[in-house]
Design an enzyme around this catalytic site. Structure first.
Site, PDB file in Angstrom:
ATOM      1  N   ASN A 215      59.791  56.174  95.955  1.00 42.68           N
ATOM      2  CA  ASN A 215      60.312  55.058  95.066  1.00 42.68           C
ATOM      3  C   ASN A 215      61.495  54.279  95.843  1.00 42.68           C
ATOM      4  OD1 ASN A 215      59.155  56.978  92.392  1.00 42.68           O
ATOM      5  ND2 ASN A 215      58.080  54.996  93.058  1.00 42.68           N
ATOM      6  N   ASP A 269      64.735  60.762  85.935  1.00 41.12           N
ATOM      7  CA  ASP A 269      65.292  59.507  86.152  1.00 41.12           C
ATOM      8  C   ASP A 269      65.456  58.588  85.023  1.00 41.12           C
ATOM      9  OD1 ASP A 269      66.466  57.265  87.595  1.00 41.12           O
ATOM     10  OD2 ASP A 269      64.540  56.544  88.343  1.00 41.12           O
TER      11      ASP A 269
HETATM   12 ZN   LIG Z   1      67.192  54.948  91.618  1.00 39.58          ZN
END
Ligand SMILES: [Zn+2]
Length: 380
Positions: A215, A269
Site C-alpha cells: 500500500n 494501521d
Molecule cells: Zn500509511
C-alpha cells in the site's frame, strides 16, 4: 514475581507449536507443564504487538496523552498488549507535540488497563508527496537537524521513510544507529533507491521494515519492480501487512508470506473510528466515512483501517494461513522487528502478555504483564 497468580489450561502456543499445557504466571511466566487433559477449544497466544496504529475507540495518537491512553485501552481489549502509537503527517510542531504526548504517557508509567506503550512510530513527514495515501500533505525532507530534534525526545521507536527523498539514505543510517526501526513506505522511488537503503541498513545491522507493504508504494512490473520488488526480494526487511479484507488481495498476502515466511507481520494501521463506529469520522483533519468496515476519504482513497489485531488474525486465518503462523505474525515477528526479547513468545521468564481465544478465535481474556484486562470472561 507478583502475588497476582493466574493460570491457564488449554492449547498453548509454545516456540515449538501448539501444545496442550497448563501455564502459571504473575507478571512473568512462572511455570509451563504438559497437560493432556486440558481443554482443546481454548487457545493461549502471546499478546499481540501492533507496530503501526494511529488510534481506535474514538481516540487518536495525535490527540495528546489522553488519546494515547484511550487507544491503548481500546486495543488491549482486542488482544494488543504492546503498541507503537503512530503519528500522522502534520505540520512539524504538531508532530513534535504528538511525540511529546506519547513520551509523557511512557514516563508516567504507562497506561493502566491498557497496552504497553513501546514508543512512537513516526509515519511522515519524511514521505513522498506523490504517495501520500491518506496522509495530509505536509511532507518534509529528513534533514539532520530535524532528525536530531526527534531523537532528542527519546520516543521514536520506528520511522517510515521514502528512500528517494534527498538525505533519506543518511537519515536511515542515523535512525538505525539510534536503534530506530526504519520502514520504507509512502514512496514513489525506484527499486535501486529502496535496495541501496536496505543494503546500507543491513551492513549497519539495523532494523528495517516495509511500511504497510503493497500500500502507498506502487506495483511490481516486469521491468519496473519498484520499492515493492526490493522489499520482497531483499533477505532482511520485516514486512508490515494490513490484512483487513480491503487493503490487500489475498494473493498479495500469500506472496509476501512466500517471499518472507519469517518476516511478515500484521499491523492494524487503525484510526480513531476503529471499534465499530460506522459513519463519519476524522483522520488528520480530513473527513472519513466508514461503511461496512471500510474507511475512505471523500475521493474514495482508503483511509487507514478500522481493524483490530484480533480481527486481523481472524482475517489471516480465513485466507487459509494456519493459526500458528498467523499468531506469530501478530506477536513473535513484530517483537523481533523491534529487537524485543522479553515478549513475543510464551516461555518461562518472559512477560505474561497473553491472549486467550476461543474456538471461534474471539478474545476471551487478555493479560498485560499478568494483569487481566477483561472484567468478565464472556460465556455464551
Ligand atoms: Zn500509511
Amino acid at each position: 514475581m507478583t502475588e497476582n497468580q493466574n493460570s491457564f489450561q488449554g492449547q498453548v502456543l509454545l516456540p515449538e507449536g501448539f501444545r496442550l499445557a497448563s501455564v502459571q504466571f504473575g507478571t512473568q511466566i512462572q511455570a509451563l507443564e504438559p497437560d493432556p487433559d486440558a481443554p482443546t477449544d481454548l487457545y493461549l497466544l502471546p499478546g499481540f504487538i501492533d507496530t503501526h496504529v494511529h488510534g481506535g475507540g474514538g481516540f487518536d495518537a495525535m490527540d495528546g496523552p489522553d488519546g494515547v491512553r484511550g487507544m491503548a485501552r481500546f486495543h488491549a481489549h482486542h488482544g494488543t498488549t504492546s503498541l507503537l502509537p503512530t503519528t500522522l503527517t502534520a505540520p512539524w510542531l504538531e508532530v513534535m507535540a504528538a511525540l511529546n504526548g506519547i513520551g509523557e504517557v511512557m514516563r508516567s508509567g504507562g497506561v493502566q488497563g491498557g497496552a504497553d506503550i513501546l514508543g512512537a512510530h513516526l509515519e511522515g513527514p519524511f514521505i513522498s508527496s506523490e504517495r501520500l495515501g491518506a496522509q495530509p500533505p505536509f511532507s518534509l525532507l529528513p534533514t539532520l537537524e530535524r532528525i536530531s530534534e526527534l531523537l532528542a525526545l527519546n520516543v521514536v521507536r520506528a520511522v517510515t521513510l521514502a528512500p528517494e527523498l534527498a538525505g533519506a539514505p543518511l537519515a536511515a543510517l542515523v535512525f538505525a544507529r539510534a536503534g530506530v526501526r526504519v520502514g520504507l513506505g509512502h514512496t514513489a522511488g525506484s527499486y535501486e533507491q529502496a535496495w541501496s537503503v536496505l543494503d546500507a541498513l543491513q551492513l549497519e545491522e539495523g532494523r528495517w521494515a516495509g511500511t504497510h507493504t503493497f500500500n502507498a508504494m506502487g506495483g511490481l512490473e516486469g521491468r519496473i519492480p519498484g520499492p515493492l520488488g526490493a522489499l520482497l526480494n531483499h533477505p532482511a526487511p520485516f514486512l508490515e501487512l494490513i490484512v483487513d479484507g480491503f487493503h490487500l488481495h489475498p494473493g498479495s498476502v500469500k506472496l509476501a508470506i512466500h517471499a518472507a515466511p519469517e518476516r511478515v507481520m500484521l499491523i492494524t494501521d487503525a484510526m480513531r473510528a476503529a471499534g465499530g463506529l460506522e459513519g463519519k469520522s476524522e483522520l488528520g483533519g480530513q473527513t472519513v466515512t466508514v461503511k461496512g468496515g471500510k474507511a475512505t476519504l471523500p475521493d474514495d482513497t482508503l483511509a487507514g483501517s478500522v481493524l483490530t489485531m484480533s480481527e486481523a488474525l481472524r482475517q489471516t486465518v480465513k485466507l487459509g494461513i494456519p493459526l500458528e503462523r498467523a499468531a506469530r505474525m501478530a506477536s513473535t515477528v513484530p517483537a523481533r522487528s523491534l529487537g524485543l526479547t522479553d515478549r513475543g513468545h510464551i516461555a518461562l521468564g518472559l512477560r505474561a502478555d497473553l491472549v486467550v481465544l476461543d474456538a471461534q478465535l474471539e478474545v476471551r481474556q487478555v493479560y498485560c504483564a499478568g494483569v487481566p484486562l477483561l472484567l468478565e470472561v464472556p460465556h455464551e
